[in-house]
Design an enzyme around this catalytic site. Sequence first.
Site, short mmCIF file in Angstrom:
data_model
loop_
_atom_site.label_atom_id
_atom_site.label_comp_id
_atom_site.label_asym_id
_atom_site.label_seq_id
_atom_site.Cartn_x
_atom_site.Cartn_y
_atom_site.Cartn_z
N ASP A 106 -7.53 -3.35 14.52
CA ASP A 106 -8.90 -3.72 14.16
C ASP A 106 -8.93 -4.94 13.23
OD1 ASP A 106 -7.84 -2.68 11.86
OD2 ASP A 106 -9.30 -1.06 11.62
N ASP A 109 0.81 -1.22 0.00
CA ASP A 109 0.00 0.00 0.00
C ASP A 109 0.84 1.27 0.00
OD1 ASP A 109 0.92 -0.48 2.58
OD2 ASP A 109 -1.05 -0.98 3.37
N GLU A 121 -9.66 -2.08 5.44
CA GLU A 121 -10.33 -1.74 6.68
C GLU A 121 -11.58 -2.60 6.89
OE1 GLU A 121 -8.46 -0.14 8.42
OE2 GLU A 121 -8.20 1.98 7.96
N HIS A 123 -7.20 -5.33 10.37
CA HIS A 123 -7.02 -5.11 8.93
C HIS A 123 -5.70 -5.68 8.43
CE1 HIS A 123 -5.13 -0.89 9.82
NE2 HIS A 123 -4.17 -1.76 9.61
P1 PGA Z 1 2.20 -1.76 12.72
O1 PGA Z 1 1.00 -1.65 11.68
O2 PGA Z 1 3.12 -2.83 12.19
O3 PGA Z 1 2.85 -0.43 12.72
O4 PGA Z 1 1.61 -2.15 14.03
C1 PGA Z 1 0.36 -2.78 11.20
C2 PGA Z 1 -0.84 -2.43 10.35
O5 PGA Z 1 -1.57 -1.49 10.67
O6 PGA Z 1 -1.07 -3.13 9.35
#
Ligand code: PGA
Length: 268
Positions: free
Chosen positions: A136, A67, A143, A138
């Site tokens: 959450d 992304d 999302e 994702h």
């Molecule tokens: P993080 O993010 O590795 O910074 O915890 C993970 C994500 O939101 O996919």
Amino acid sequence: MRVIVEQNKEGVSRRAAQFVAELVRRRPRCVLGLATGSTPLGMYAELIQMHREEGLDFSRVVTFNLDEYVGLSGSDPHSYRYFMQHNLFDHINIDPRDTHIPDGRALDFEAYCEQYERMIADEGGIDLQVLGIGGDGHIAFNEPGSSLGSRTRLKSLTTETVRDNARFFGSEKDVPRLAITVGVGTILESRQCLLLACGDSKAKAIRDTIEGPITAQVTASALQLHRDVIAILDEEAARLLERRDYYCEVERLQAALQAGQLGKVGEQ
Ligand code: PGA
């Protein structure tokens, strides 16, 4: 889903890097799906070290990132292109032309997203997809509510994700509200997935992903449909798993089988 529980974040990074390195050695022209965020940082550091000390060769490896924020150019320090250059690509011998990250400044997003999918397909698909997970549940920027068949597209970020990612921007108001993200369907087509999670803030999402029902409200739960997923977790992220002891037992038996120690399989 195979579940590996390591003692801490360092253990997760080391184990994940071993899987990536093993693939790169076995298949020098492999296609890696890469992720940003704080979780894979340690894994990237391990891979850089393997490159420097053991000559791990990335010269033929192809990468696709999951992304990118809409509106940021690759030279913006908050962009995922910048993150990847800084934390991995600039320190290994990968050909820059073989590193792909969605272009947050594409002019025609619909056409660009289709092109991104085509580029992945033209390289023969993703061999190994590295994934972090949001609080959450994702994966990439898919999302809650994202279609489990989704493809690369624009996605609006939830307020929870904007809040989580404000730590990289200094303040919530500076976090872009839109991102280009590969879809859940795109991820499910990878040959193998490595799901990494560390820390207590991921414990609920990990429980929902591995032991909960498959639901678009927790997009990582779609990984239950994939036939080759390895979740590598630290103790904190694994804290709420009900069948944790069973997963560890499976790993013990697998290791004994692989070592040819069939006699040990029956031992407690
Ligand atoms: P993080 O993010 O590795 O910074 O915890 C993970 C994500 O939101 O996919």
